[in-house]
Design a protein around this motif. Structure first.
Motif, PDB file in Angstrom:
ATOM      1  N   GLN A  58       0.827  -1.208   0.000  1.00 30.15           N
ATOM      2  CA  GLN A  58       0.000   0.000   0.000  1.00 30.15           C
ATOM      3  C   GLN A  58       0.862   1.259   0.000  1.00 30.15           C
ATOM      4  O   GLN A  58       0.583   2.212  -0.726  1.00 30.15           O
ATOM      5  CB  GLN A  58      -0.934   0.001   1.218  1.00 30.15           C
ATOM      6  CG  GLN A  58      -2.015  -1.043   1.139  1.00 30.15           C
ATOM      7  CD  GLN A  58      -2.890  -1.056   2.376  1.00 30.15           C
ATOM      8  OE1 GLN A  58      -2.776  -0.191   3.241  1.00 30.15           O
ATOM      9  NE2 GLN A  58      -3.760  -2.048   2.462  1.00 30.15           N
ATOM     10  N   ARG A  59       1.913   1.252   0.816  1.00 24.20           N
ATOM     11  CA  ARG A  59       2.805   2.413   0.860  1.00 24.20           C
ATOM     12  C   ARG A  59       3.415   2.667  -0.513  1.00 24.20           C
ATOM     13  O   ARG A  59       3.505   3.802  -0.981  1.00 24.20           O
ATOM     14  CB  ARG A  59       3.916   2.198   1.891  1.00 24.20           C
ATOM     15  CG  ARG A  59       4.828   3.395   2.029  1.00 24.20           C
ATOM     16  CD  ARG A  59       5.966   3.237   3.029  1.00 24.20           C
ATOM     17  NE  ARG A  59       5.692   2.395   4.143  1.00 24.20           N
ATOM     18  CZ  ARG A  59       6.206   1.173   4.305  1.00 24.20           C
ATOM     19  NH1 ARG A  59       7.033   0.675   3.420  1.00 24.20           N
ATOM     20  NH2 ARG A  59       5.914   0.456   5.373  1.00 24.20           N
ATOM     21  N   GLN A  60       3.790   1.585  -1.178  1.00 25.75           N
ATOM     22  CA  GLN A  60       4.423   1.702  -2.491  1.00 25.75           C
ATOM     23  C   GLN A  60       3.501   2.399  -3.484  1.00 25.75           C
ATOM     24  O   GLN A  60       3.923   3.319  -4.191  1.00 25.75           O
ATOM     25  CB  GLN A  60       4.795   0.306  -2.991  1.00 25.75           C
ATOM     26  CG  GLN A  60       5.527   0.304  -4.297  1.00 25.75           C
ATOM     27  CD  GLN A  60       5.886  -1.107  -4.739  1.00 25.75           C
ATOM     28  OE1 GLN A  60       5.141  -2.053  -4.482  1.00 25.75           O
ATOM     29  NE2 GLN A  60       7.008  -1.234  -5.393  1.00 25.75           N
ATOM     30  N   VAL A  61       2.234   1.994  -3.561  1.00 30.77           N
ATOM     31  CA  VAL A  61       1.349   2.616  -4.544  1.00 30.77           C
ATOM     32  C   VAL A  61       1.009   4.052  -4.161  1.00 30.77           C
ATOM     33  O   VAL A  61       0.857   4.907  -5.035  1.00 30.77           O
ATOM     34  CB  VAL A  61       0.059   1.790  -4.799  1.00 30.77           C
ATOM     35  CG1 VAL A  61       0.385   0.455  -5.431  1.00 30.77           C
ATOM     36  CG2 VAL A  61      -0.774   1.616  -3.557  1.00 30.77           C
ATOM     37  N   ILE A 114       1.628   2.714 -12.892  1.00 33.10           N
ATOM     38  CA  ILE A 114       1.975   1.987 -11.666  1.00 33.10           C
ATOM     39  C   ILE A 114       1.702   0.501 -11.862  1.00 33.10           C
ATOM     40  O   ILE A 114       2.532  -0.352 -11.538  1.00 33.10           O
ATOM     41  CB  ILE A 114       1.192   2.539 -10.459  1.00 33.10           C
ATOM     42  CG1 ILE A 114       1.587   3.990 -10.185  1.00 33.10           C
ATOM     43  CG2 ILE A 114       1.426   1.668  -9.221  1.00 33.10           C
ATOM     44  CD1 ILE A 114       0.693   4.687  -9.185  1.00 33.10           C
ATOM     45  N   ALA A 115       0.536   0.182 -12.419  1.00 33.01           N
ATOM     46  CA  ALA A 115       0.164  -1.216 -12.644  1.00 33.01           C
ATOM     47  C   ALA A 115       1.159  -1.899 -13.572  1.00 33.01           C
ATOM     48  O   ALA A 115       1.595  -3.030 -13.312  1.00 33.01           O
ATOM     49  CB  ALA A 115      -1.245  -1.300 -13.210  1.00 33.01           C
ATOM     50  N   GLU A 116       1.545  -1.219 -14.636  1.00 33.99           N
ATOM     51  CA  GLU A 116       2.502  -1.798 -15.584  1.00 33.99           C
ATOM     52  C   GLU A 116       3.853  -2.029 -14.927  1.00 33.99           C
ATOM     53  O   GLU A 116       4.474  -3.074 -15.105  1.00 33.99           O
ATOM     54  CB  GLU A 116       2.656  -0.880 -16.802  1.00 33.99           C
ATOM     55  CG  GLU A 116       1.463  -0.865 -17.710  1.00 33.99           C
ATOM     56  CD  GLU A 116       1.559   0.208 -18.800  1.00 33.99           C
ATOM     57  OE1 GLU A 116       2.578   0.944 -18.852  1.00 33.99           O
ATOM     58  OE2 GLU A 116       0.600   0.321 -19.578  1.00 33.99           O
ATOM     59  N   VAL A 147      -4.075  -1.940  -8.106  1.00 33.76           N
ATOM     60  CA  VAL A 147      -3.488  -0.648  -7.716  1.00 33.76           C
ATOM     61  C   VAL A 147      -4.568   0.246  -7.115  1.00 33.76           C
ATOM     62  O   VAL A 147      -4.371   0.853  -6.055  1.00 33.76           O
ATOM     63  CB  VAL A 147      -2.812   0.042  -8.921  1.00 33.76           C
ATOM     64  CG1 VAL A 147      -2.360   1.449  -8.555  1.00 33.76           C
ATOM     65  CG2 VAL A 147      -1.636  -0.780  -9.422  1.00 33.76           C
ATOM     66  N   LYS A 148      -5.728   0.308  -7.769  1.00 35.45           N
ATOM     67  CA  LYS A 148      -6.825   1.142  -7.270  1.00 35.45           C
ATOM     68  C   LYS A 148      -7.282   0.675  -5.895  1.00 35.45           C
ATOM     69  O   LYS A 148      -7.541   1.487  -4.998  1.00 35.45           O
ATOM     70  CB  LYS A 148      -7.993   1.111  -8.246  1.00 35.45           C
ATOM     71  CG  LYS A 148      -7.716   1.840  -9.540  1.00 35.45           C
ATOM     72  CD  LYS A 148      -8.887   1.706 -10.493  1.00 35.45           C
ATOM     73  CE  LYS A 148      -8.593   2.337 -11.842  1.00 35.45           C
ATOM     74  NZ  LYS A 148      -9.718   2.174 -12.776  1.00 35.45           N
ATOM     75  N   SER A 149      -7.383  -0.623  -5.718  1.00 37.20           N
ATOM     76  CA  SER A 149      -7.807  -1.173  -4.432  1.00 37.20           C
ATOM     77  C   SER A 149      -6.807  -0.837  -3.336  1.00 37.20           C
ATOM     78  O   SER A 149      -7.185  -0.426  -2.240  1.00 37.20           O
ATOM     79  CB  SER A 149      -7.965  -2.691  -4.559  1.00 37.20           C
ATOM     80  OG  SER A 149      -8.213  -3.270  -3.306  1.00 37.20           O
ATOM     81  N   ARG A 150      -5.525  -1.011  -3.637  1.00 31.19           N
ATOM     82  CA  ARG A 150      -4.489  -0.694  -2.645  1.00 31.19           C
ATOM     83  C   ARG A 150      -4.505   0.798  -2.298  1.00 31.19           C
ATOM     84  O   ARG A 150      -4.360   1.177  -1.134  1.00 31.19           O
ATOM     85  CB  ARG A 150      -3.110  -1.089  -3.163  1.00 31.19           C
ATOM     86  CG  ARG A 150      -2.900  -2.584  -3.200  1.00 31.19           C
ATOM     87  CD  ARG A 150      -1.556  -2.942  -3.790  1.00 31.19           C
ATOM     88  NE  ARG A 150      -1.411  -4.384  -3.929  1.00 31.19           N
ATOM     89  CZ  ARG A 150      -0.410  -4.974  -4.571  1.00 31.19           C
ATOM     90  NH1 ARG A 150       0.549  -4.246  -5.126  1.00 31.19           N
ATOM     91  NH2 ARG A 150      -0.354  -6.278  -4.651  1.00 31.19           N
ATOM     92  N   LEU A 151      -4.686   1.640  -3.327  1.00 30.12           N
ATOM     93  CA  LEU A 151      -4.761   3.084  -3.082  1.00 30.12           C
ATOM     94  C   LEU A 151      -5.953   3.427  -2.193  1.00 30.12           C
ATOM     95  O   LEU A 151      -5.826   4.197  -1.237  1.00 30.12           O
ATOM     96  CB  LEU A 151      -4.870   3.846  -4.408  1.00 30.12           C
ATOM     97  CG  LEU A 151      -3.588   4.106  -5.164  1.00 30.12           C
ATOM     98  CD1 LEU A 151      -3.888   4.662  -6.546  1.00 30.12           C
ATOM     99  CD2 LEU A 151      -2.691   5.067  -4.397  1.00 30.12           C
ATOM    100  N   VAL A 155      -5.465   5.077   1.434  1.00 35.10           N
ATOM    101  CA  VAL A 155      -5.959   6.438   1.684  1.00 35.10           C
ATOM    102  C   VAL A 155      -6.967   6.424   2.830  1.00 35.10           C
ATOM    103  O   VAL A 155      -6.954   7.302   3.703  1.00 35.10           O
ATOM    104  CB  VAL A 155      -6.564   7.045   0.398  1.00 35.10           C
ATOM    105  CG1 VAL A 155      -7.324   8.319   0.699  1.00 35.10           C
ATOM    106  CG2 VAL A 155      -5.453   7.314  -0.617  1.00 35.10           C
ATOM    107  N   ARG A 156      -7.822   5.407   2.850  1.00 34.31           N
ATOM    108  CA  ARG A 156      -8.797   5.305   3.939  1.00 34.31           C
ATOM    109  C   ARG A 156      -8.074   5.139   5.277  1.00 34.31           C
ATOM    110  O   ARG A 156      -8.439   5.774   6.271  1.00 34.31           O
ATOM    111  CB  ARG A 156      -9.755   4.149   3.688  1.00 34.31           C
ATOM    112  CG  ARG A 156     -10.870   4.108   4.695  1.00 34.31           C
ATOM    113  CD  ARG A 156     -11.958   3.132   4.400  1.00 34.31           C
ATOM    114  NE  ARG A 156     -11.477   1.998   3.631  1.00 34.31           N
ATOM    115  CZ  ARG A 156     -12.192   0.943   3.340  1.00 34.31           C
ATOM    116  NH1 ARG A 156     -13.425   0.864   3.732  1.00 34.31           N
ATOM    117  NH2 ARG A 156     -11.701  -0.042   2.623  1.00 34.31           N
ATOM    118  N   ALA A 157      -7.035   4.304   5.304  1.00 29.31           N
ATOM    119  CA  ALA A 157      -6.275   4.094   6.538  1.00 29.31           C
ATOM    120  C   ALA A 157      -5.547   5.371   6.963  1.00 29.31           C
ATOM    121  O   ALA A 157      -5.521   5.714   8.152  1.00 29.31           O
ATOM    122  CB  ALA A 157      -5.280   2.956   6.354  1.00 29.31           C
ATOM    123  N   LEU A 158      -4.962   6.071   5.995  1.00 27.38           N
ATOM    124  CA  LEU A 158      -4.288   7.339   6.312  1.00 27.38           C
ATOM    125  C   LEU A 158      -5.273   8.372   6.854  1.00 27.38           C
ATOM    126  O   LEU A 158      -4.998   9.059   7.842  1.00 27.38           O
ATOM    127  CB  LEU A 158      -3.589   7.899   5.070  1.00 27.38           C
ATOM    128  CG  LEU A 158      -2.264   7.262   4.684  1.00 27.38           C
ATOM    129  CD1 LEU A 158      -1.803   7.772   3.325  1.00 27.38           C
ATOM    130  CD2 LEU A 158      -1.216   7.536   5.740  1.00 27.38           C
TER     131      LEU A 158
END
Length: 177
Positions: A128-131, A145-147, A156-160, A164-167
């Motif tokens: 998650q931090r990476q994305v 990012i996905a590529e 990627v969208k799910s991790r973002l 973001v929700r956690a942040l």
């Protein structure tokens, strides 16, 4: 158990469930620890050695003459790989830090928010931090990012979204925003 020998020097590995006996595992742990691998990562290192031994057996290659020595060399290589990965992460962090604009002298609030976001980023899982870093700090589009990561765009969208929700929750919890 894998004893480091094969029948008449060739043939199938002699194994039970675990390819490493207790003495070999202790030696692998010692080599990893002396190689600078943190205590928390030692079980993973031992598992990697086991996996490589099982992969070698599955490929049909001859058993190493001295399994204990072979396992120690593999453990040493794993320790070097661990240090390389750590250095790569440190260099990436340094480059990202250099890209951040200097904090504006206008406010303590900006500094508090930046510090809170940095702490929140540190608390995120690596993926998650990476994305988040690639999307918001490196300003890469989701497709790129996905590529680059070799994962679907949806991942990627799910991790973002999760990151973001956690942040956001952490910033509210710390009463920063």
């Amino acid at each position: 158990m894998l004893r480091g020998r094969t029948r008449r020097g060739r043939g199938p590995y002699v194994t039970d469930d675990d390819p490493l006996d207790a003495a070999q595992e202790r030696r692998v742990r010692a080599v990893l620890a002396l190689g600078g691998v943190p205590q928390a990562d030692l079980p993973d290192g031992v598992q990697q050695v086991r996996l490589r031994l099982l992969e070698r057996a599955a490929s049909g290659r001859e058993a190493p003459r001295d399994v204990s020595a072979w396992a120690a060399v593999v453990a040493s290589n794993l320790a070097m790989d661990w240090h390389r990965a750590k250095r790569r992460q440190e260099r990436l962090g340094e480059r990202l830090a250099a890209l951040r604009p200097a904090p504006s002298p206008s406010g303590e609030e900006t500094s508090v928010l930046s510090l809170a976001v940095a702490r929140g980023l540190d608390a995120l899982p690596d993926a998650q931090r990476q994305v988040v870093v690639l999307r918001f700090y490196a300003d890469l589009p989701v497709r790129s990012i996905a590529e680059q990561l070799g994962v679907p765009e949806g991942t990627v969208k799910s991790r973002l979204h999760t990151a973001v929700r956690a942040l956001r929750a952490r910033l509210h919890e710390d009463e920063v925003v």
